[in-house]
Motif scaffolding. Structure first.
Motif, PDB file in Angstrom:
ATOM      1  N   MET A   1       0.834  -1.203   0.000  1.00 46.27           N
ATOM      2  CA  MET A   1       0.000   0.000   0.000  1.00 46.27           C
ATOM      3  C   MET A   1       0.865   1.248   0.000  1.00 46.27           C
ATOM      4  N   ALA A   2       0.308   2.321  -0.574  1.00 44.92           N
ATOM      5  CA  ALA A   2       1.024   3.603  -0.621  1.00 44.92           C
ATOM      6  C   ALA A   2       0.030   4.748  -0.512  1.00 44.92           C
ATOM      7  N   ASP A   3       0.353   5.701   0.350  1.00 39.97           N
ATOM      8  CA  ASP A   3      -0.510   6.884   0.509  1.00 39.97           C
ATOM      9  C   ASP A   3       0.222   7.862   1.421  1.00 39.97           C
ATOM     10  N   ASN A   4       0.381   9.084   0.962  1.00 38.64           N
ATOM     11  CA  ASN A   4       1.086  10.094   1.757  1.00 38.64           C
ATOM     12  C   ASN A   4       0.151  10.875   2.673  1.00 38.64           C
ATOM     13  N   SER A   5      -1.173  10.602   2.576  1.00 33.31           N
ATOM     14  CA  SER A   5      -2.136  11.371   3.361  1.00 33.31           C
ATOM     15  C   SER A   5      -2.470  10.724   4.697  1.00 33.31           C
ATOM     16  N   VAL A   6      -1.951   9.525   4.962  1.00 34.65           N
ATOM     17  CA  VAL A   6      -2.203   8.835   6.232  1.00 34.65           C
ATOM     18  C   VAL A   6      -0.879   8.348   6.808  1.00 34.65           C
ATOM     19  N   GLU A   7      -0.881   8.129   8.113  1.00 33.08           N
ATOM     20  CA  GLU A   7       0.334   7.632   8.755  1.00 33.08           C
ATOM     21  C   GLU A   7       0.496   6.131   8.555  1.00 33.08           C
ATOM     22  N   ARG A   8      -0.627   5.418   8.506  1.00 36.78           N
ATOM     23  CA  ARG A   8      -0.588   3.976   8.293  1.00 36.78           C
ATOM     24  C   ARG A   8      -1.993   3.507   7.924  1.00 36.78           C
ATOM     25  N   PRO A   9      -2.114   2.323   7.353  1.00 37.10           N
ATOM     26  CA  PRO A   9      -3.445   1.796   7.028  1.00 37.10           C
ATOM     27  C   PRO A   9      -4.228   1.421   8.288  1.00 37.10           C
ATOM     28  N   ASN A  10      -5.526   1.319   8.129  1.00 33.13           N
ATOM     29  CA  ASN A  10      -6.402   0.922   9.223  1.00 33.13           C
ATOM     30  C   ASN A  10      -6.450  -0.610   9.297  1.00 33.13           C
ATOM     31  N   ILE A  11      -5.295  -1.197   9.589  1.00 29.61           N
ATOM     32  CA  ILE A  11      -5.144  -2.650   9.664  1.00 29.61           C
ATOM     33  C   ILE A  11      -4.367  -2.983  10.926  1.00 29.61           C
TER      34      ILE A  11
ATOM     35  N   ALA B   1      -1.701  -4.268  12.763  1.00 28.81           N
ATOM     36  CA  ALA B   1      -0.364  -4.733  12.397  1.00 28.81           C
ATOM     37  C   ALA B   1       0.067  -5.955  13.199  1.00 28.81           C
ATOM     38  N   SER B   2      -0.533  -6.183  14.366  1.00 33.78           N
ATOM     39  CA  SER B   2      -0.173  -7.351  15.166  1.00 33.78           C
ATOM     40  C   SER B   2      -0.783  -8.629  14.590  1.00 33.78           C
ATOM     41  N   LYS B   3      -1.807  -8.470  13.758  1.00 37.51           N
ATOM     42  CA  LYS B   3      -2.494  -9.621  13.177  1.00 37.51           C
ATOM     43  C   LYS B   3      -2.091  -9.881  11.734  1.00 37.51           C
ATOM     44  N   TYR B   4      -1.772  -8.797  11.012  1.00 36.45           N
ATOM     45  CA  TYR B   4      -1.494  -8.929   9.578  1.00 36.45           C
ATOM     46  C   TYR B   4      -0.106  -8.377   9.246  1.00 36.45           C
ATOM     47  N   ASP B   5       0.527  -9.016   8.303  1.00 36.07           N
ATOM     48  CA  ASP B   5       1.827  -8.575   7.802  1.00 36.07           C
ATOM     49  C   ASP B   5       1.608  -7.921   6.444  1.00 36.07           C
ATOM     50  N   TYR B   6       1.874  -6.622   6.344  1.00 37.05           N
ATOM     51  CA  TYR B   6       1.666  -5.912   5.091  1.00 37.05           C
ATOM     52  C   TYR B   6       2.800  -4.913   4.879  1.00 37.05           C
ATOM     53  N   ASN B   7       2.856  -4.349   3.668  1.00 40.40           N
ATOM     54  CA  ASN B   7       3.863  -3.352   3.329  1.00 40.40           C
ATOM     55  C   ASN B   7       3.179  -2.015   3.049  1.00 40.40           C
ATOM     56  N   PHE B   8       3.735  -0.953   3.615  1.00 43.71           N
ATOM     57  CA  PHE B   8       3.160   0.373   3.424  1.00 43.71           C
ATOM     58  C   PHE B   8       4.259   1.404   3.302  1.00 43.71           C
ATOM     59  N   ILE B   9       4.123   2.302   2.316  1.00 43.99           N
ATOM     60  CA  ILE B   9       5.026   3.446   2.212  1.00 43.99           C
ATOM     61  C   ILE B   9       4.195   4.718   2.245  1.00 43.99           C
ATOM     62  N   LYS B  10       4.688   5.703   2.966  1.00 44.08           N
ATOM     63  CA  LYS B  10       3.978   6.980   3.105  1.00 44.08           C
ATOM     64  C   LYS B  10       4.356   7.889   1.939  1.00 44.08           C
ATOM     65  N   LYS B  11       3.863   7.540   0.769  1.00 44.50           N
ATOM     66  CA  LYS B  11       4.091   8.319  -0.446  1.00 44.50           C
ATOM     67  C   LYS B  11       2.866   8.230  -1.331  1.00 44.50           C
ATOM     68  N   HIS B  12       2.630   9.298  -2.077  1.00 43.42           N
ATOM     69  CA  HIS B  12       1.603   9.268  -3.102  1.00 43.42           C
ATOM     70  C   HIS B  12       2.181   8.606  -4.352  1.00 43.42           C
ATOM     71  N   ILE B  13       1.314   7.949  -5.112  1.00 42.89           N
ATOM     72  CA  ILE B  13       1.719   7.428  -6.403  1.00 42.89           C
ATOM     73  C   ILE B  13       1.543   8.535  -7.433  1.00 42.89           C
ATOM     74  N   GLY B  14       2.568   8.766  -8.237  1.00 38.96           N
ATOM     75  CA  GLY B  14       2.498   9.848  -9.218  1.00 38.96           C
ATOM     76  C   GLY B  14       3.343   9.567 -10.433  1.00 38.96           C
ATOM     77  N   THR B  15       3.740  10.636 -11.113  1.00 39.91           N
ATOM     78  CA  THR B  15       4.497  10.499 -12.358  1.00 39.91           C
ATOM     79  C   THR B  15       5.989  10.742 -12.174  1.00 39.91           C
ATOM     80  N   THR B  16       6.393  11.006 -10.936  1.00 34.17           N
ATOM     81  CA  THR B  16       7.811  11.183 -10.647  1.00 34.17           C
ATOM     82  C   THR B  16       8.094  10.631  -9.257  1.00 34.17           C
ATOM     83  N   SER B  17       9.349  10.337  -8.984  1.00 33.25           N
ATOM     84  CA  SER B  17       9.738   9.811  -7.675  1.00 33.25           C
ATOM     85  C   SER B  17      10.578  10.846  -6.943  1.00 33.25           C
ATOM     86  N   ASN B  18      10.133  11.195  -5.733  1.00 35.32           N
ATOM     87  CA  ASN B  18      10.881  12.124  -4.891  1.00 35.32           C
ATOM     88  C   ASN B  18      10.522  11.834  -3.437  1.00 35.32           C
ATOM     89  N   GLU B  19      10.676  12.821  -2.564  1.00 38.61           N
ATOM     90  CA  GLU B  19      10.441  12.606  -1.138  1.00 38.61           C
ATOM     91  C   GLU B  19       8.990  12.239  -0.832  1.00 38.61           C
TER      92      GLU B  19
END
Length: 275
Positions: free
Chosen positions: A99-109, A111-129
């Motif tokens: 999962m990826a989203d820069n508007s939230v700190e983490r997904p509503n999942i 974490a003690s029950k599920y193993d997932y991957n999350f990055i705090k970034k928006h998906i767009g047309t360029t890669s930066n901070e």
């Protein structure tokens, strides 16, 4: 919820149109009607040899998915917000979720029950901070070169440029693609039509539309007797998975549910699925 954001976006757009009109500016409605009709025809959904199932919430955040998930080990789900029912369904099926989203700190999942991957970034047309391209995101993830994948994307209008920027070979790795497209009433604007039609043309090279569901956060937009849902959920299945198909001639599907239970239902207009 994401759909509240969608509704707000459409209200903003309507207010902008009023402001433009007040100062003498007009929103162009200069796309030829015949081109819009042909685009809609190309997106007519098919019933295939693969049945549809519902995954995620019974309302907002739920999707009708081709039941062809066996062998899919990874789902990419950009756009997180607070509803994670679909991703939890994937995790319960043994599908790893990115999962990826820069508007939230983490997904509503949990974490003690599920193993997932999350990055705090928006998906767009360029890669930066703050942003990362879909292609860079996939290539930085732990997936095999020929692995079949699942995509569920709801990124509030950024889907057009994001999809155009995805490497076509990577796009073909997705066996199932679930997308929510926004601002479709703007197809009447020639510049927006050029953008959107290029995206759909790219998708239809390798995938077939198998379901459509209008989000009832917005009313149907009617112009020149052509009805367009401003926000529309698409389910796509890769062409090589299809052995038979016929046009669907009845909507809604029995599994369809309104996204927002406090808004009036919106039914898919017949010009999206009937001759």
């Amino acid at each position: 919820m994401k759909k509240i954001i969608n509704k707000t976006s459409n209200v903003v757009w309507m207010n902008l149109k009023k402001i433009f009109s007040f100062f003498g500016f007009q929103i162009n409605k200069n796309t030829e009607k015949s081109k819009i009709i042909e685009l809609i025809k190309s997106l007519r959904p098919y019933q295939t040899n693969i049945e549809l199932i519902r995954m995620g919430s019974v309302t907002d955040g739920g999707y009708l998915v081709p039941n062809d998930l066996e062998g899919i080990k990874t789902c990419f789900s950009p756009g997180v917000d607070t509803e994670s029912g679909f991703e939890i369904d994937c995790l319960n099926r043994g599908i790893q979720v990115y999962m990826a989203d820069n508007s939230v700190e983490r997904p509503n999942i949990d974490a003690s029950k599920y193993d997932y991957n999350f990055i705090k970034k928006h998906i767009g047309t360029t890669s930066n901070e703050d942003f990362i391209t879909f292609t860079d995101w996939l290539r930085s993830s732990n997936i095999e070169p020929n692995e079949d994948l699942l995509m569920q994307m709801d990124i509030e209008g950024a889907e057009y440029f994001t999809l155009l920027s995805i490497d076509e070979l990577l796009l073909k790795q997705f066996r199932v693609i679930l997308l929510e497209f926004h601002f479709l009433e703007r197809l009447w604007d020639k510049e927006f039509f050029a953008l959107a039609s290029s995206v759909f043309e790219k998708l239809l090279k390798t995938h077939t539309c198998v379901h459509l569901h209008p989000n009832n956060c917005s009313k149907i937009y009617k112009h020149k007797n052509v009805e367009i849902p401003p926000v529309l959920e698409f389910s796509f299945l890769r062409n090589d998975r299809i052995t038979s198909k016929t046009f669907i001639d009845q909507f809604p599907n029995v599994l369809d549910k309104d996204n927002l239970n406090y808004e009036k239902p919106v039914v898919l207009p017949k010009n999206w699925y009937k001759h």
